[in-house]
Design a protein around this motif. Structure first.
Motif, PDB file in Angstrom:
ATOM      1  N   LEU A 138       0.812  -1.223  -0.030  1.00  0.00           N
ATOM      2  CA  LEU A 138      -0.141   0.116   0.007  1.00  0.00           C
ATOM      3  C   LEU A 138       0.826   1.337   0.046  1.00  0.00           C
ATOM      4  O   LEU A 138       1.848   1.585   0.717  1.00  0.00           O
ATOM      5  CB  LEU A 138      -0.868  -0.099   1.168  1.00  0.00           C
ATOM      6  N   GLU A 139       0.426   2.081  -0.937  1.00  0.00           N
ATOM      7  CA  GLU A 139       1.382   3.410  -1.160  1.00  0.00           C
ATOM      8  C   GLU A 139       0.293   4.277  -1.368  1.00  0.00           C
ATOM      9  O   GLU A 139      -0.678   4.180  -1.946  1.00  0.00           O
ATOM     10  CB  GLU A 139       2.290   3.412  -2.337  1.00  0.00           C
ATOM     11  N   GLN A 140       0.888   5.613  -1.070  1.00  0.00           N
ATOM     12  CA  GLN A 140       0.084   6.809  -1.436  1.00  0.00           C
ATOM     13  C   GLN A 140       0.753   7.561  -2.395  1.00  0.00           C
ATOM     14  O   GLN A 140       1.674   7.891  -2.168  1.00  0.00           O
ATOM     15  CB  GLN A 140      -0.269   7.901  -0.018  1.00  0.00           C
ATOM     16  N   ILE A 141       0.292   7.702  -3.323  1.00  0.00           N
ATOM     17  CA  ILE A 141       0.915   8.409  -4.640  1.00  0.00           C
ATOM     18  C   ILE A 141      -0.356   9.445  -5.394  1.00  0.00           C
ATOM     19  O   ILE A 141      -1.438   8.984  -5.659  1.00  0.00           O
ATOM     20  CB  ILE A 141       1.200   7.488  -5.859  1.00  0.00           C
ATOM     21  N   ASN A 142       0.061  10.755  -5.248  1.00  0.00           N
ATOM     22  CA  ASN A 142      -0.629  11.798  -5.763  1.00  0.00           C
ATOM     23  C   ASN A 142      -2.147  11.877  -5.187  1.00  0.00           C
ATOM     24  O   ASN A 142      -2.961  12.198  -5.791  1.00  0.00           O
ATOM     25  CB  ASN A 142      -0.912  11.746  -7.219  1.00  0.00           C
ATOM     26  N   GLY A 143      -1.881  11.882  -3.807  1.00  0.00           N
ATOM     27  CA  GLY A 143      -3.281  11.788  -3.156  1.00  0.00           C
ATOM     28  C   GLY A 143      -4.088  10.521  -3.294  1.00  0.00           C
ATOM     29  O   GLY A 143      -5.319  10.550  -2.750  1.00  0.00           O
ATOM     30  N   CYS A 144      -3.802   9.649  -4.132  1.00  0.00           N
ATOM     31  CA  CYS A 144      -4.467   8.402  -4.324  1.00  0.00           C
ATOM     32  C   CYS A 144      -3.882   7.020  -3.356  1.00  0.00           C
ATOM     33  O   CYS A 144      -2.533   7.090  -3.235  1.00  0.00           O
ATOM     34  CB  CYS A 144      -4.426   7.882  -5.481  1.00  0.00           C
ATOM     35  N   GLN A 145      -4.952   6.324  -2.773  1.00  0.00           N
ATOM     36  CA  GLN A 145      -4.489   5.149  -2.221  1.00  0.00           C
ATOM     37  C   GLN A 145      -3.973   4.107  -3.177  1.00  0.00           C
ATOM     38  O   GLN A 145      -4.860   3.921  -3.958  1.00  0.00           O
ATOM     39  CB  GLN A 145      -5.149   4.468  -1.111  1.00  0.00           C
ATOM     40  N   VAL A 146      -2.763   3.652  -3.327  1.00  0.00           N
ATOM     41  CA  VAL A 146      -2.506   2.766  -4.356  1.00  0.00           C
ATOM     42  C   VAL A 146      -2.134   1.230  -3.635  1.00  0.00           C
ATOM     43  O   VAL A 146      -1.133   1.186  -2.943  1.00  0.00           O
ATOM     44  CB  VAL A 146      -1.328   3.054  -5.250  1.00  0.00           C
ATOM     45  N   LEU A 147      -3.213   0.170  -4.198  1.00  0.00           N
ATOM     46  CA  LEU A 147      -2.994  -0.969  -3.705  1.00  0.00           C
ATOM     47  C   LEU A 147      -2.426  -1.827  -4.680  1.00  0.00           C
ATOM     48  O   LEU A 147      -3.177  -2.065  -5.731  1.00  0.00           O
ATOM     49  CB  LEU A 147      -4.197  -1.631  -2.992  1.00  0.00           C
ATOM     50  N   SER A 148      -1.161  -2.576  -4.561  1.00  0.00           N
ATOM     51  CA  SER A 148      -0.458  -3.178  -5.388  1.00  0.00           C
ATOM     52  C   SER A 148      -0.877  -4.657  -4.864  1.00  0.00           C
ATOM     53  O   SER A 148      -0.360  -5.143  -3.709  1.00  0.00           O
ATOM     54  CB  SER A 148       0.959  -3.010  -5.644  1.00  0.00           C
ATOM     55  N   ALA A 205     -20.545   3.663  -2.982  1.00  0.00           N
ATOM     56  CA  ALA A 205     -21.568   3.963  -2.094  1.00  0.00           C
ATOM     57  C   ALA A 205     -21.044   5.034  -0.903  1.00  0.00           C
ATOM     58  O   ALA A 205     -21.670   5.868  -0.342  1.00  0.00           O
ATOM     59  CB  ALA A 205     -21.848   2.695  -1.294  1.00  0.00           C
ATOM     60  N   LYS A 206     -19.728   5.024  -0.834  1.00  0.00           N
ATOM     61  CA  LYS A 206     -19.168   6.110   0.081  1.00  0.00           C
ATOM     62  C   LYS A 206     -18.587   7.331  -0.870  1.00  0.00           C
ATOM     63  O   LYS A 206     -17.673   7.942  -0.149  1.00  0.00           O
ATOM     64  CB  LYS A 206     -17.813   5.515   0.770  1.00  0.00           C
ATOM     65  N   SER A 207     -19.159   7.560  -2.084  1.00  0.00           N
ATOM     66  CA  SER A 207     -18.795   8.516  -2.911  1.00  0.00           C
ATOM     67  C   SER A 207     -17.318   8.670  -3.414  1.00  0.00           C
ATOM     68  O   SER A 207     -16.810   9.715  -3.521  1.00  0.00           O
ATOM     69  CB  SER A 207     -19.155   9.851  -2.119  1.00  0.00           C
ATOM     70  N   GLY A 208     -16.731   7.268  -3.442  1.00  0.00           N
ATOM     71  CA  GLY A 208     -15.105   7.413  -3.755  1.00  0.00           C
ATOM     72  C   GLY A 208     -15.184   6.510  -5.229  1.00  0.00           C
ATOM     73  O   GLY A 208     -16.232   6.555  -5.878  1.00  0.00           O
ATOM     74  N   LYS A 209     -14.203   6.168  -5.368  1.00  0.00           N
ATOM     75  CA  LYS A 209     -13.697   5.417  -6.826  1.00  0.00           C
ATOM     76  C   LYS A 209     -12.842   4.255  -6.461  1.00  0.00           C
ATOM     77  O   LYS A 209     -11.846   4.396  -5.831  1.00  0.00           O
ATOM     78  CB  LYS A 209     -13.225   6.202  -7.806  1.00  0.00           C
ATOM     79  N   LEU A 210     -12.982   3.313  -7.109  1.00  0.00           N
ATOM     80  CA  LEU A 210     -11.806   2.106  -7.215  1.00  0.00           C
ATOM     81  C   LEU A 210     -11.728   1.858  -8.734  1.00  0.00           C
ATOM     82  O   LEU A 210     -12.489   1.600  -9.481  1.00  0.00           O
ATOM     83  CB  LEU A 210     -12.505   0.901  -6.401  1.00  0.00           C
ATOM     84  N   VAL A 211     -10.474   2.121  -8.910  1.00  0.00           N
ATOM     85  CA  VAL A 211      -9.929   2.165 -10.355  1.00  0.00           C
ATOM     86  C   VAL A 211      -8.792   1.045 -10.512  1.00  0.00           C
ATOM     87  O   VAL A 211      -7.932   0.711  -9.411  1.00  0.00           O
ATOM     88  CB  VAL A 211      -9.681   3.438 -11.035  1.00  0.00           C
ATOM     89  N   VAL A 228      -6.106   0.364  -7.730  1.00  0.00           N
ATOM     90  CA  VAL A 228      -5.587  -1.199  -7.646  1.00  0.00           C
ATOM     91  C   VAL A 228      -4.681  -1.672  -8.773  1.00  0.00           C
ATOM     92  O   VAL A 228      -5.283  -1.595  -9.759  1.00  0.00           O
ATOM     93  CB  VAL A 228      -6.613  -2.218  -7.557  1.00  0.00           C
ATOM     94  N   GLN A 229      -3.468  -1.881  -8.512  1.00  0.00           N
ATOM     95  CA  GLN A 229      -2.296  -2.107  -9.252  1.00  0.00           C
ATOM     96  C   GLN A 229      -2.353  -3.766  -9.297  1.00  0.00           C
ATOM     97  O   GLN A 229      -2.223  -4.282  -8.675  1.00  0.00           O
ATOM     98  CB  GLN A 229      -1.187  -1.655  -9.091  1.00  0.00           C
ATOM     99  N   LEU A 230      -2.630  -4.053 -10.756  1.00  0.00           N
ATOM    100  CA  LEU A 230      -2.679  -5.472 -10.884  1.00  0.00           C
ATOM    101  C   LEU A 230      -1.770  -6.176 -11.877  1.00  0.00           C
ATOM    102  O   LEU A 230      -1.656  -7.084 -12.514  1.00  0.00           O
ATOM    103  CB  LEU A 230      -3.962  -5.926 -11.718  1.00  0.00           C
ATOM    104  N   GLU A 231      -0.352  -5.332 -11.905  1.00  0.00           N
ATOM    105  CA  GLU A 231       0.720  -5.497 -12.977  1.00  0.00           C
ATOM    106  C   GLU A 231       1.257  -7.067 -12.573  1.00  0.00           C
ATOM    107  O   GLU A 231       1.683  -7.644 -13.506  1.00  0.00           O
ATOM    108  CB  GLU A 231       1.854  -4.675 -12.614  1.00  0.00           C
ATOM    109  N   GLN A 232       1.363  -7.600 -11.343  1.00  0.00           N
ATOM    110  CA  GLN A 232       1.953  -9.005 -11.102  1.00  0.00           C
ATOM    111  C   GLN A 232       0.783 -10.176 -11.327  1.00  0.00           C
ATOM    112  O   GLN A 232       1.075 -11.259 -11.391  1.00  0.00           O
ATOM    113  CB  GLN A 232       2.304  -9.000  -9.492  1.00  0.00           C
ATOM    114  N   VAL A 233      -0.317  -9.618 -11.523  1.00  0.00           N
ATOM    115  CA  VAL A 233      -1.454 -10.608 -11.388  1.00  0.00           C
ATOM    116  C   VAL A 233      -1.505 -11.103 -12.845  1.00  0.00           C
ATOM    117  O   VAL A 233      -1.750 -10.588 -13.878  1.00  0.00           O
ATOM    118  CB  VAL A 233      -2.765 -10.339 -10.914  1.00  0.00           C
TER     119      VAL A 233
END
Length: 112
Positions: free
Chosen positions: A5-15, A71-77, A46-51
């Motif tokens: 888990l990293e924070q990059i440019n204000g986004c939570q990035v889950l690799s 539902a929480k007014s967010g996004k998952l990309v 969500v980074q799927l590079e390894q998958v």
């Protein structure tokens, strides 16, 4: 399941560091996504590079995270999807549900 888990440019990035998302580990992914959404809301990338492989339970875990984020007014990309995994999104037409980006820069720019 192994995550980074990293924070990059204000986004939570889950690799996701595993090569497979299947019935054996999809519950871990779902739990991790729901926890992130509860804690951070906003944009989750969500980074799927390894998958290299994903089955219906893995798709279901990502879809559950997507629904909770919205539902929480967010996004998952999703970013850096390998071709065999992208094919599963296309076959199931989930590529119409998720925002899918080639790299983190493109995903971050779209979130701002």
């Amino acid at each position: 399941m192994n995550f980074k888990l990293e924070q990059i440019n204000g986004c939570q990035v889950l690799s996701i560091l595993d090569e497979r998302i299947d019935a054996h580990n999809s519950a871990d992914l779902k739990a991790e996504l729901l926890q992130l959404i509860e804690q951070h809301g906003g944009a989750i990338v969500v980074q799927l590079e390894q998958v290299r492989f994903i089955d219906s339970s893995g798709l279901g875990a990502l879809l559950s995270g997507h629904k909770q984020a919205v539902a929480k007014s967010g996004k998952l990309v999703l970013v850096k999807i390998q071709q065999p995994v992208l094919a599963m999104f296309e076959i199931t037409r989930l590529n119409r549900v998720f925002e899918i980006y080639a790299d983190l820069d493109e995903a971050s720019a779209a979130q701002t």
